[in-house]
Design a protein around this motif. Structure first.
Motif, PDB file in Angstrom:
ATOM      1  N   HIS A 127      33.971  37.693  29.612  1.00 11.09           N
ATOM      2  CA  HIS A 127      34.736  37.441  30.836  1.00 11.09           C
ATOM      3  C   HIS A 127      34.759  35.962  31.195  1.00 11.09           C
ATOM      4  O   HIS A 127      35.771  35.463  31.687  1.00 11.09           O
ATOM      5  CB  HIS A 127      34.215  38.306  31.989  1.00 11.09           C
ATOM      6  CG  HIS A 127      34.703  39.712  31.907  1.00 11.09           C
ATOM      7  ND1 HIS A 127      35.539  40.274  32.836  1.00 11.09           N
ATOM      8  CD2 HIS A 127      34.517  40.650  30.949  1.00 11.09           C
ATOM      9  CE1 HIS A 127      35.828  41.507  32.456  1.00 11.09           C
ATOM     10  NE2 HIS A 127      35.222  41.763  31.327  1.00 11.09           N
ATOM     11  N   ILE A 150      37.353  34.570  28.911  1.00 10.74           N
ATOM     12  CA  ILE A 150      38.704  34.989  29.303  1.00 10.74           C
ATOM     13  C   ILE A 150      39.209  34.128  30.461  1.00 10.74           C
ATOM     14  O   ILE A 150      40.359  33.674  30.437  1.00 10.74           O
ATOM     15  CB  ILE A 150      38.721  36.502  29.643  1.00 10.74           C
ATOM     16  CG1 ILE A 150      38.550  37.336  28.354  1.00 10.74           C
ATOM     17  CG2 ILE A 150      40.019  36.901  30.363  1.00 10.74           C
ATOM     18  CD1 ILE A 150      38.211  38.815  28.576  1.00 10.74           C
ATOM     19  N   THR A 151      38.374  33.853  31.432  1.00 10.05           N
ATOM     20  CA  THR A 151      38.844  33.025  32.554  1.00 10.05           C
ATOM     21  C   THR A 151      39.140  31.594  32.085  1.00 10.05           C
ATOM     22  O   THR A 151      40.141  30.991  32.472  1.00 10.05           O
ATOM     23  CB  THR A 151      37.877  33.055  33.768  1.00 10.05           C
ATOM     24  OG1 THR A 151      38.452  32.297  34.814  1.00 10.05           O
ATOM     25  CG2 THR A 151      36.504  32.511  33.485  1.00 10.05           C
ATOM     26  N   TYR A 163      39.928  30.466  28.927  1.00 17.31           N
ATOM     27  CA  TYR A 163      41.121  30.372  28.067  1.00 17.31           C
ATOM     28  C   TYR A 163      42.392  30.653  28.869  1.00 17.31           C
ATOM     29  O   TYR A 163      43.423  30.019  28.627  1.00 17.31           O
ATOM     30  CB  TYR A 163      41.005  31.304  26.853  1.00 17.31           C
ATOM     31  CG  TYR A 163      40.106  30.739  25.768  1.00 17.31           C
ATOM     32  CD1 TYR A 163      40.521  29.649  24.998  1.00 17.31           C
ATOM     33  CD2 TYR A 163      38.832  31.262  25.539  1.00 17.31           C
ATOM     34  CE1 TYR A 163      39.695  29.105  24.016  1.00 17.31           C
ATOM     35  CE2 TYR A 163      38.000  30.719  24.559  1.00 17.31           C
ATOM     36  CZ  TYR A 163      38.435  29.648  23.808  1.00 17.31           C
ATOM     37  OH  TYR A 163      37.613  29.108  22.840  1.00 17.31           O
ATOM     38  N   GLY A 164      42.315  31.555  29.836  1.00 14.09           N
ATOM     39  CA  GLY A 164      43.484  31.825  30.678  1.00 14.09           C
ATOM     40  C   GLY A 164      43.937  30.561  31.397  1.00 14.09           C
ATOM     41  O   GLY A 164      45.123  30.214  31.417  1.00 14.09           O
ATOM     42  N   THR A 165      42.979  29.856  31.976  1.00 13.07           N
ATOM     43  CA  THR A 165      43.293  28.601  32.673  1.00 13.07           C
ATOM     44  C   THR A 165      43.810  27.548  31.706  1.00 13.07           C
ATOM     45  O   THR A 165      44.816  26.875  31.981  1.00 13.07           O
ATOM     46  CB  THR A 165      42.029  28.087  33.398  1.00 13.07           C
ATOM     47  OG1 THR A 165      41.657  29.045  34.388  1.00 13.07           O
ATOM     48  CG2 THR A 165      42.268  26.740  34.054  1.00 13.07           C
ATOM     49  N   ILE A 216      45.394  27.928  28.965  1.00 10.60           N
ATOM     50  CA  ILE A 216      46.767  28.264  28.552  1.00 10.60           C
ATOM     51  C   ILE A 216      47.757  27.843  29.647  1.00 10.60           C
ATOM     52  O   ILE A 216      48.777  27.209  29.353  1.00 10.60           O
ATOM     53  CB  ILE A 216      46.877  29.768  28.206  1.00 10.60           C
ATOM     54  CG1 ILE A 216      46.114  30.060  26.909  1.00 10.60           C
ATOM     55  CG2 ILE A 216      48.341  30.203  28.081  1.00 10.60           C
ATOM     56  CD1 ILE A 216      45.810  31.541  26.665  1.00 10.60           C
ATOM     57  N   SER A 217      47.443  28.161  30.899  1.00 16.98           N
ATOM     58  CA  SER A 217      48.328  27.755  32.009  1.00 16.98           C
ATOM     59  C   SER A 217      48.482  26.241  32.068  1.00 16.98           C
ATOM     60  O   SER A 217      49.576  25.726  32.273  1.00 16.98           O
ATOM     61  CB  SER A 217      47.760  28.216  33.352  1.00 16.98           C
ATOM     62  OG  SER A 217      47.777  29.603  33.436  1.00 16.98           O
ATOM     63  N   GLU A 268      46.144  31.105  22.884  1.00 19.37           N
ATOM     64  CA  GLU A 268      46.516  32.509  23.098  1.00 19.37           C
ATOM     65  C   GLU A 268      45.914  33.415  22.026  1.00 19.37           C
ATOM     66  O   GLU A 268      45.520  34.547  22.320  1.00 19.37           O
ATOM     67  CB  GLU A 268      48.046  32.668  23.144  1.00 19.37           C
ATOM     68  CG  GLU A 268      48.593  32.322  24.526  1.00 19.37           C
ATOM     69  CD  GLU A 268      50.119  32.394  24.628  1.00 19.37           C
ATOM     70  OE1 GLU A 268      50.798  32.385  23.574  1.00 19.37           O
ATOM     71  OE2 GLU A 268      50.606  32.446  25.779  1.00 19.37           O
ATOM     72  N   LEU A 299      42.367  33.898  23.120  1.00 17.59           N
ATOM     73  CA  LEU A 299      42.283  34.763  24.315  1.00 17.59           C
ATOM     74  C   LEU A 299      42.432  36.237  23.921  1.00 17.59           C
ATOM     75  O   LEU A 299      41.704  37.098  24.428  1.00 17.59           O
ATOM     76  CB  LEU A 299      43.342  34.364  25.356  1.00 17.59           C
ATOM     77  CG  LEU A 299      43.384  35.218  26.628  1.00 17.59           C
ATOM     78  CD1 LEU A 299      42.061  35.159  27.394  1.00 17.59           C
ATOM     79  CD2 LEU A 299      44.522  34.776  27.551  1.00 17.59           C
ATOM     80  N   LYS A 355      39.661  39.198  24.682  1.00 16.47           N
ATOM     81  CA  LYS A 355      40.001  40.432  25.406  1.00 16.47           C
ATOM     82  C   LYS A 355      39.672  41.656  24.553  1.00 16.47           C
ATOM     83  O   LYS A 355      39.154  42.656  25.054  1.00 16.47           O
ATOM     84  CB  LYS A 355      41.477  40.438  25.805  1.00 16.47           C
ATOM     85  CG  LYS A 355      41.772  39.498  26.973  1.00 16.47           C
ATOM     86  CD  LYS A 355      43.238  39.589  27.393  1.00 16.47           C
ATOM     87  CE  LYS A 355      43.510  38.730  28.627  1.00 16.47           C
ATOM     88  NZ  LYS A 355      44.958  38.637  28.903  1.00 16.47           N
TER      89      LYS A 355
END
Ligand code: ZN
Ligand code: FE
Ligand code: FE
Ligand code: FE
Length: 169
Positions: free
Chosen positions: A115, A118-119, A121-123, A125-126, A141, A144, A148
């Motif tokens: 987790h 995930i947070t 890599y999510g950031t 990517i944005s 991606e 990520l 997941k």
């Protein structure tokens, strides 16, 4: 520290910092996963940790590609969050006598790691999208998606057998 001595001035600098943070984190995770596999009583859990170790090594390679795209040398900065998650996992497992209960704790620790990733890599990517770094987006991606999937794999293992076995102790 005065304003002009701070390392992070721009959004690009912040992106690079976050990249260095996850690079450090991935390396710590790669060191922790074999130990988690070793502690696992359930062979499928051990296999899940070992399998994810292989993926993590590929993720480190992807991060090195992103550094290269930015014209930067790969470098880590200490991530106190991952250090804390790993420290907590070691502390809790050190207090557990039973193998089946330990497995449930190891899944929980592994999921805390996933987790966190995930947070991050999510950031990343944005931010890469915003910065027009489309070359980095696809690499991040791919990672990520693996993080997941690792999380889902752990949930399935826990709910299909590990939690039941822990309760039966
Ligand atoms: Zn940081
Ligand atoms: Fe990872
Ligand atoms: Fe961090
Ligand atoms: Fe992971």
């Amino acid at each position: 520290m005065g304003l002009f001595t701070k390392d992070i001035q721009t959004f690009e600098d912040l992106f690079l910092h976050q990249l260095q943070d996850i690079y450090y984190a991935e390396k710590q995770i790669a060191k922790a996963l074999p130990k988690m596999a070793e502690k696992s009583g359930n062979p499928q859990l051990a296999q899940a940790f070992e399998g994810h170790l292989g993926e993590s090594q590929g993720q480190i390679d992807r991060l090195e590609k992103v550094f290269a795209q930015l014209g930067e040398t790969p470098k880590g900065v200490t991530c106190p969050a991952i250090d804390g998650i790993i420290k907590e996992a070691n502390e809790v497992s050190g207090e557990i006598a039973d193998k089946a209960v330990l497995d449930a704790a190891l899944v929980a620790a592994g999921q805390a790691v996933e987790h966190y990733e995930i947070t991050r890599y999510g950031t990343l990517i944005s931010w890469a999208k915003q910065l027009g770094r489309t070359d980095a987006v696809s690499l991040l991606e791919a990672t990520l998606a693996e993080e997941k999937a690792a999380d889902v794999r752990l949930t399935k293992l826990a709910e299909s057998r590990i939690n039941k076995a822990a309760e039966a102790v």
